[in-house]
Design a protein around this motif. Sequence first.
Motif, PDB file in Angstrom:
ATOM      1  N   CYS A   1       0.834  -1.210   0.000  1.00 43.87           N
ATOM      2  CA  CYS A   1       0.000   0.000   0.000  1.00 43.87           C
ATOM      3  C   CYS A   1       0.867   1.259   0.000  1.00 43.87           C
ATOM      4  N   LYS A   2       1.898   1.262   0.828  1.00 47.45           N
ATOM      5  CA  LYS A   2       2.796   2.413   0.875  1.00 47.45           C
ATOM      6  C   LYS A   2       3.521   2.607  -0.445  1.00 47.45           C
ATOM      7  N   ALA A   3       3.883   1.495  -1.090  1.00 50.59           N
ATOM      8  CA  ALA A   3       4.551   1.580  -2.393  1.00 50.59           C
ATOM      9  C   ALA A   3       3.627   2.211  -3.428  1.00 50.59           C
ATOM     10  N   PHE A   4       2.352   1.811  -3.437  1.00 53.30           N
ATOM     11  CA  PHE A   4       1.398   2.413  -4.363  1.00 53.30           C
ATOM     12  C   PHE A   4       1.273   3.924  -4.118  1.00 53.30           C
ATOM     13  N   GLU A   5       1.282   4.320  -2.835  1.00 57.03           N
ATOM     14  CA  GLU A   5       1.206   5.758  -2.554  1.00 57.03           C
ATOM     15  C   GLU A   5       2.438   6.480  -3.092  1.00 57.03           C
ATOM     16  N   LYS A   6       3.614   5.905  -2.880  1.00 55.53           N
ATOM     17  CA  LYS A   6       4.845   6.511  -3.392  1.00 55.53           C
ATOM     18  C   LYS A   6       4.822   6.626  -4.916  1.00 55.53           C
ATOM     19  N   LEU A   7       4.092   5.719  -5.567  1.00 58.54           N
ATOM     20  CA  LEU A   7       4.029   5.702  -7.029  1.00 58.54           C
ATOM     21  C   LEU A   7       2.908   6.593  -7.577  1.00 58.54           C
ATOM     22  N   GLY A   8       2.268   7.355  -6.693  1.00 55.60           N
ATOM     23  CA  GLY A   8       1.332   8.371  -7.165  1.00 55.60           C
ATOM     24  C   GLY A   8      -0.134   8.043  -7.049  1.00 55.60           C
ATOM     25  N   HIS A   9      -0.479   6.955  -6.379  1.00 58.84           N
ATOM     26  CA  HIS A   9      -1.879   6.587  -6.222  1.00 58.84           C
ATOM     27  C   HIS A   9      -2.462   7.183  -4.943  1.00 58.84           C
ATOM     28  N   SER A  10      -3.757   7.419  -4.957  1.00 61.98           N
ATOM     29  CA  SER A  10      -4.502   7.738  -3.744  1.00 61.98           C
ATOM     30  C   SER A  10      -5.012   6.407  -3.202  1.00 61.98           C
ATOM     31  N   VAL A  11      -4.423   5.946  -2.102  1.00 62.02           N
ATOM     32  CA  VAL A  11      -4.552   4.545  -1.696  1.00 62.02           C
ATOM     33  C   VAL A  11      -5.432   4.380  -0.463  1.00 62.02           C
ATOM     34  N   PHE A  12      -6.251   3.328  -0.497  1.00 62.56           N
ATOM     35  CA  PHE A  12      -7.045   2.905   0.648  1.00 62.56           C
ATOM     36  C   PHE A  12      -6.770   1.423   0.889  1.00 62.56           C
ATOM     37  N   LEU A  13      -6.847   1.009   2.144  1.00 66.44           N
ATOM     38  CA  LEU A  13      -6.680  -0.396   2.518  1.00 66.44           C
ATOM     39  C   LEU A  13      -7.924  -0.884   3.219  1.00 66.44           C
ATOM     40  N   GLY A  14      -8.550  -1.935   2.663  1.00 64.53           N
ATOM     41  CA  GLY A  14      -9.679  -2.579   3.317  1.00 64.53           C
ATOM     42  C   GLY A  14      -9.222  -3.888   3.936  1.00 64.53           C
ATOM     43  N   ILE A  15      -9.470  -4.057   5.255  1.00 61.21           N
ATOM     44  CA  ILE A  15      -8.926  -5.211   5.966  1.00 61.21           C
ATOM     45  C   ILE A  15      -9.809  -5.558   7.156  1.00 61.21           C
ATOM     46  N   LEU A  16      -9.862  -6.836   7.514  1.00 63.00           N
ATOM     47  CA  LEU A  16     -10.605  -7.273   8.697  1.00 63.00           C
ATOM     48  C   LEU A  16      -9.922  -6.795   9.978  1.00 63.00           C
ATOM     49  N   ARG A  17     -10.743  -6.503  10.958  1.00 63.80           N
ATOM     50  CA  ARG A  17     -10.238  -6.224  12.312  1.00 63.80           C
ATOM     51  C   ARG A  17     -11.263  -6.780  13.294  1.00 63.80           C
ATOM     52  N   ASN A  18     -11.068  -8.050  13.669  1.00 65.24           N
ATOM     53  CA  ASN A  18     -12.005  -8.767  14.546  1.00 65.24           C
ATOM     54  C   ASN A  18     -13.400  -8.772  13.943  1.00 65.24           C
ATOM     55  N   THR A  19     -14.376  -8.043  14.538  1.00 62.89           N
ATOM     56  CA  THR A  19     -15.761  -8.091  14.062  1.00 62.89           C
ATOM     57  C   THR A  19     -16.134  -6.898  13.192  1.00 62.89           C
ATOM     58  N   GLU A  20     -15.163  -6.274  12.574  1.00 63.53           N
ATOM     59  CA  GLU A  20     -15.464  -5.178  11.668  1.00 63.53           C
ATOM     60  C   GLU A  20     -14.535  -5.221  10.464  1.00 63.53           C
ATOM     61  N   TYR A  21     -15.020  -4.635   9.388  1.00 56.87           N
ATOM     62  CA  TYR A  21     -14.179  -4.463   8.207  1.00 56.87           C
ATOM     63  C   TYR A  21     -13.842  -2.981   8.122  1.00 56.87           C
ATOM     64  N   VAL A  22     -12.557  -2.674   8.143  1.00 52.57           N
ATOM     65  CA  VAL A  22     -12.096  -1.288   8.227  1.00 52.57           C
ATOM     66  C   VAL A  22     -11.454  -0.884   6.911  1.00 52.57           C
ATOM     67  N   ILE A  23     -11.771   0.321   6.452  1.00 52.44           N
ATOM     68  CA  ILE A  23     -11.082   0.903   5.304  1.00 52.44           C
ATOM     69  C   ILE A  23     -10.249   2.071   5.793  1.00 52.44           C
ATOM     70  N   TYR A  24      -8.940   1.971   5.562  1.00 52.62           N
ATOM     71  CA  TYR A  24      -8.003   3.024   5.946  1.00 52.62           C
ATOM     72  C   TYR A  24      -7.601   3.826   4.716  1.00 52.62           C
ATOM     73  N   ARG A  25      -7.353   5.099   4.911  1.00 55.80           N
ATOM     74  CA  ARG A  25      -6.728   5.914   3.882  1.00 55.80           C
ATOM     75  C   ARG A  25      -5.228   5.979   4.179  1.00 55.80           C
ATOM     76  N   VAL A  26      -4.406   5.751   3.168  1.00 56.57           N
ATOM     77  CA  VAL A  26      -2.958   5.824   3.341  1.00 56.57           C
ATOM     78  C   VAL A  26      -2.537   7.278   3.111  1.00 56.57           C
ATOM     79  N   VAL A  27      -1.998   7.894   4.153  1.00 55.51           N
ATOM     80  CA  VAL A  27      -1.620   9.310   4.107  1.00 55.51           C
ATOM     81  C   VAL A  27      -0.190   9.455   4.597  1.00 55.51           C
ATOM     82  N   ASN A  28       0.689   9.917   3.717  1.00 50.30           N
ATOM     83  CA  ASN A  28       2.104  10.102   4.075  1.00 50.30           C
ATOM     84  C   ASN A  28       2.679   8.851   4.730  1.00 50.30           C
ATOM     85  N   LEU A  29       2.365   7.693   4.128  1.00 53.76           N
ATOM     86  CA  LEU A  29       2.858   6.376   4.539  1.00 53.76           C
ATOM     87  C   LEU A  29       2.284   5.905   5.879  1.00 53.76           C
ATOM     88  N   GLY A  30       1.248   6.592   6.359  1.00 54.00           N
ATOM     89  CA  GLY A  30       0.535   6.159   7.557  1.00 54.00           C
ATOM     90  C   GLY A  30      -0.883   5.734   7.199  1.00 54.00           C
TER      91      GLY A  30
END
Length: 399
Positions: free
Chosen positions: A28-57
Amino acid sequence: MNNSLLYFTILNEESKSLGFLKKVRSQCKAFEKLGHSVFLGILRNTEYVIYRVVNLGFERETSFHFGSIMESIKSKASIIKRIKNQLVLSKIMRFTQEWCRKKEIGAVYIRRFALSHLVIRFLRTLSHQSKIIWEYPTYPWISEYRHSHSLFRSIVERSLASLLERHIDLIVGVSGISGFEREGLFLTTNGVGVDELPMRKRTYLHRTVELLGLGKITSYHGYDRIIKGIADYNGEYKVVFNIAGDGNEIVNLRKLVHSLNVDESVKFHGVVDGKKLDDLFDKSHIGIGSLALHKIGGQYPSPLKHREFCARGLPFVHATDDPDFAGLEPFVKKVEFGEDPIDIQKLVTMAIEIYNGPEDGRRVLRDHAARTLDWVVKMKPISDFILSTPHGTVKSIRD
């Protein structure tokens, strides 16, 4: 140009599979470095979370609570357990489709998970609005899949995989080679987030050689070969094999250690990360790569642990045809292939030559990793495809 990208995975953030999670975040961080506006969708116990990748965070964008944990499915799982998981997955996929529609996401990068007609429908719907990239973390995937699933499930998966290509723009196969194999199939080797890993401190060799095994331990890591080799070893140097990680094979390795009476020479550390893992690397002399990939076909020699050893500057041995480490002797050596115990004296000799010499390999290996193994290098051809290929081009060629 729509450069927005969702990385979709059903890995669980709370999982102990730290290597896989590191890989996903680094991609995900590599995609951001390559110019994409990146989001990560991932499980977290009993929820599905979508994160925005901002400045490698990773900043939480939104989430969906589905009420029950989606459990890991084994080959002998009950029908009820499978149905429950499919219901949860159905909710996650509907949530993702609607979110992608509202956000007008340009591309969805999906880390492979078990196929079903439900998943095929998800891909078909999603493909109307976004480019779809499907990653097989191991390619060809069928050998490893057969190793951990029933024959029936393998046949079903293979038949559904033939439907998969109708709805995706690019297959990414993590393999032992790199480049476009054919239209719509890009093969690559694994990478590593070099900047995310510290180079280990300088290690000195006294009278003990410390070996390090790493990862989610399976039979095809071949660590039994090291343990049997230690039992046969009768040299002047003491040898200690540190194993950091968990997995089904740990139980068998513990039994083997006890039966061979080498408890003082093999240390099981469990899952470690952060400073504890850094400390293990700092005191280690030789990393132990994959030694038994032949058990699952061995066509895809691209283990993540090899890349982490290299990025941290730890010399290592392996028994694969991993193409990313040619010309790095004496810091990377290939040992004999097969089931026989590893000759530990050869590892001791390797350590003596490196650590009593002018160069301990840290800088050489680190520079090699930054130049050829970083995820930005590995993901750039995929990024270029996403940004330059019109939506549906490859699918229309297949049709």
